[in-house]
Write a protein that holds these residues in place. Structure first.
Motif, PDB file in Angstrom:
ATOM      1  N   ASP A  69      38.635  52.765  50.868  1.00  0.00           N
ATOM      2  CA  ASP A  69      40.007  52.261  50.843  1.00  0.00           C
ATOM      3  C   ASP A  69      40.375  51.881  49.407  1.00  0.00           C
ATOM      4  O   ASP A  69      39.511  51.576  48.578  1.00  0.00           O
ATOM      5  CB  ASP A  69      40.158  51.060  51.776  1.00  0.00           C
ATOM      6  N   ILE A  70      41.655  51.889  49.104  1.00  0.00           N
ATOM      7  CA  ILE A  70      42.142  51.688  47.742  1.00  0.00           C
ATOM      8  C   ILE A  70      41.747  50.311  47.184  1.00  0.00           C
ATOM      9  O   ILE A  70      41.428  50.175  45.995  1.00  0.00           O
ATOM     10  CB  ILE A  70      43.678  51.885  47.668  1.00  0.00           C
ATOM     11  N   ILE A  71      41.713  49.281  48.048  1.00  0.00           N
ATOM     12  CA  ILE A  71      41.333  47.936  47.601  1.00  0.00           C
ATOM     13  C   ILE A  71      39.899  47.943  47.071  1.00  0.00           C
ATOM     14  O   ILE A  71      39.604  47.390  46.007  1.00  0.00           O
ATOM     15  CB  ILE A  71      41.452  46.907  48.751  1.00  0.00           C
ATOM     16  N   THR A  72      38.990  48.588  47.809  1.00  0.00           N
ATOM     17  CA  THR A  72      37.585  48.660  47.389  1.00  0.00           C
ATOM     18  C   THR A  72      37.447  49.425  46.080  1.00  0.00           C
ATOM     19  O   THR A  72      36.690  49.035  45.178  1.00  0.00           O
ATOM     20  CB  THR A  72      36.728  49.320  48.488  1.00  0.00           C
ATOM     21  N   ILE A  73      38.181  50.538  45.954  1.00  0.00           N
ATOM     22  CA  ILE A  73      38.125  51.321  44.716  1.00  0.00           C
ATOM     23  C   ILE A  73      38.574  50.473  43.523  1.00  0.00           C
ATOM     24  O   ILE A  73      37.932  50.459  42.470  1.00  0.00           O
ATOM     25  CB  ILE A  73      39.001  52.590  44.833  1.00  0.00           C
ATOM     26  N   MET A  74      39.665  49.747  43.702  1.00  0.00           N
ATOM     27  CA  MET A  74      40.187  48.930  42.610  1.00  0.00           C
ATOM     28  C   MET A  74      39.212  47.823  42.227  1.00  0.00           C
ATOM     29  O   MET A  74      38.961  47.560  41.051  1.00  0.00           O
ATOM     30  CB  MET A  74      41.535  48.320  43.007  1.00  0.00           C
ATOM     31  N   ASN A  75      38.649  47.185  43.233  1.00  0.00           N
ATOM     32  CA  ASN A  75      37.736  46.075  42.995  1.00  0.00           C
ATOM     33  C   ASN A  75      36.406  46.535  42.404  1.00  0.00           C
ATOM     34  O   ASN A  75      35.856  45.888  41.505  1.00  0.00           O
ATOM     35  CB  ASN A  75      37.516  45.329  44.317  1.00  0.00           C
ATOM     36  N   LYS A  76      35.927  47.677  42.882  1.00  0.00           N
ATOM     37  CA  LYS A  76      34.587  48.129  42.492  1.00  0.00           C
ATOM     38  C   LYS A  76      34.580  49.013  41.242  1.00  0.00           C
ATOM     39  O   LYS A  76      33.645  48.977  40.445  1.00  0.00           O
ATOM     40  CB  LYS A  76      33.956  48.889  43.660  1.00  0.00           C
ATOM     41  N   TYR A  77      35.648  49.777  41.044  1.00  0.00           N
ATOM     42  CA  TYR A  77      35.623  50.777  39.969  1.00  0.00           C
ATOM     43  C   TYR A  77      36.710  50.611  38.905  1.00  0.00           C
ATOM     44  O   TYR A  77      36.578  51.148  37.800  1.00  0.00           O
ATOM     45  CB  TYR A  77      35.753  52.189  40.569  1.00  0.00           C
ATOM     46  N   LEU A  78      37.783  49.902  39.232  1.00  0.00           N
ATOM     47  CA  LEU A  78      38.926  49.855  38.309  1.00  0.00           C
ATOM     48  C   LEU A  78      39.091  48.498  37.614  1.00  0.00           C
ATOM     49  O   LEU A  78      40.164  48.170  37.110  1.00  0.00           O
ATOM     50  CB  LEU A  78      40.227  50.224  39.041  1.00  0.00           C
ATOM     51  N   ASN A  79      38.027  47.709  37.624  1.00  0.00           N
ATOM     52  CA  ASN A  79      38.007  46.431  36.880  1.00  0.00           C
ATOM     53  C   ASN A  79      39.014  45.401  37.380  1.00  0.00           C
ATOM     54  O   ASN A  79      39.471  44.559  36.607  1.00  0.00           O
ATOM     55  CB  ASN A  79      38.226  46.666  35.374  1.00  0.00           C
ATOM     56  N   ILE A  80      39.396  45.494  38.653  1.00  0.00           N
ATOM     57  CA  ILE A  80      40.245  44.465  39.245  1.00  0.00           C
ATOM     58  C   ILE A  80      39.307  43.422  39.847  1.00  0.00           C
ATOM     59  O   ILE A  80      38.514  43.736  40.740  1.00  0.00           O
ATOM     60  CB  ILE A  80      41.191  45.040  40.319  1.00  0.00           C
TER      61      ILE A  80
END
Length: 399
Positions: A339-350
């Protein structure tokens, strides 16, 4: 040096100052015909410098241009006490090694503006570590509680029956001893340090020295346009930012800060600034065009003209023409259907899932140039896909 030259020097050195003590004293010191010792105390607990620090460093450079000596006092001792000015939390105690490591980073960055040959580096542990309890009591006897309580934050806390420790009273005195030890002729700092600098004058007199002149300069607001520039507020533009990031952040400042940044962070002539003030009153003039030149000038100072031009071209390409940059940070995603939230948190430095949701709710997240509106959206990423966070952050998928 003749009187006319002295007055011209004073005019240049005190330009844009908020507080100045005092013109007759500085003229007298300059008439001595020797290089003056110009003091700046710096806190090594946070070694990363930003443009807020540049305001004072650029003024120190003006002193160096006139042949004076800048003395940077690294507060490795006072950092253990912590200056409470406007703060509610005590700073964590630093080890000597941490202070030295941070200081080296500070010096490396500061010399992007200052001349290394005309800069003397001192650690205030040199003299403060040697003081015993009797020395501290004798120093404390040279200043009164009534005078200490004149400082705004102390007086407010006292009126509100808030706790003030004796240790906090000692901070201005410890800082004043720095002025005694290095025999400073002038001390400069941000306007929030005015009281502490005045204490230095008094303590120098108590030790039989000529009191230092005091110069303070404005604190500049950060990219949000409201709070002072600070890492704590995440509104800062760092010396160590890449040319692309520095340029982009400068373009993001509110229009109301253009003139202030020009006055405090560039060497623009008063006539140029006056012209910009008039241009900004004209509704036919786009402030963005003025800001482009400002961003070029400041980025050039830290990265050179060629890198500033590169950043300018990148900004035009990405932000004005809405193009995708040719080079982006690359990320490796090894999982499918995240899911987009996990991608942002895990890979996009959010840093948190709640921050990711906030960005999505503000339409600040794009996947392959499509705005993400569903925080539960699952994505099967492919090589060449890219994510965009806000206006400036791009990430390219390489798996």
């Amino acid at each position: 040096m003749d009187e006319k030259s002295i007055k011209e020097q004073v005019k240049i050195l005190t330009k844009n100052s908020v507080s100045f003590v005092s013109e007759p004293e500085l003229e007298k010191k300059l008439s001595l015909g020797r290089p003056l010792r110009i003091k700046l105390g710096v806190d090594p607990s946070r070694p990363d410098l930003h443009l807020g620090h540049a305001v004072v460093l650029k003024k120190l450079k003006k002193f160096q241009n006139f042949g004076h000596k800048v003395v940077l006092i690294i507060g490795d001792f006072t950092a253990r006490i912590g200056d409470p000015t406007g703060k509610s939390k005590t700073r964590p105690m630093l080890t000597k090694l941490e202070a030295e490591e941070n200081a080296q980073t500070y010096i490396k960055q500061a010399t992007k503006i200052l001349s290394g040959d005309q800069t003397e580096i001192r650690f205030n542990s040199e003299w403060l570590d040697k003081m015993n309890f009797e020395d501290v009591i004798r120093l404390a006897s040279k200043y009164t509680v009534a005078r200490i309580l004149e400082r705004n934050d102390f007086s407010q806390r006292y009126k509100n029956n808030e706790t003030i420790s004796i240790a906090e009273f000692l901070y201005p005195l410890a800082q004043a001893m720095d002025s005694v030890e290095i025999k400073s002729d002038v001390e400069i700092g941000g306007d929030d340090q005015f009281f502490n600098l005045l204490v230095g004058r008094k303590i120098q007199e108590e030790y039989g020295l000529s009191p230092q002149c005091v110069l303070t300069f404005p604190l500049i607001e950060g990219t949000d346009g409201n709070l002072k520039m600070s890492k704590s507020y995440d509104n800062y533009i760092a010396f160590e930012d890449t040319n692309i990031d520095m340029f982009g952040k400068l373009m993001s400042i509110p229009d109301k800060l253009i003139v202030k940044y020009m006055e405090l962070l560039t060497d623009c002539y008063p006539e140029e600034i006056k012209e910009v003030v008039e241009q900004l009153k004209n509704k036919k003039v786009n402030p963005r065009d003025i800001k482009l030149k400002l961003a070029c000038d400041i980025t050039s100072e830290f990265h050179g003209k060629e890198k500033a031009e590169e950043a300018y071209n990148n900004f035009i390409n990405v932000f004005q023409k809405k193009n995708i940059p040719e080079e982006m940070p690359e990320i490796k995603i090894h999982e499918n259907n995240l899911d987009i939230i996990t991608i942002m948190n895990k890979y996009l430095n959010i840093k948190s899932r709640s921050e990711a949701r906030r960005l999505i709710s503000q339409n600040a997240v794009k996947y392959n140039n499509n705005i993400v509106t569903d925080p539960f959206m699952e994505i099967e990423v492919k090589k060449g896909d890219f994510f965009r966070i806000g206006k400036k952050k791009f990430y390219k998928v390489i798996v």
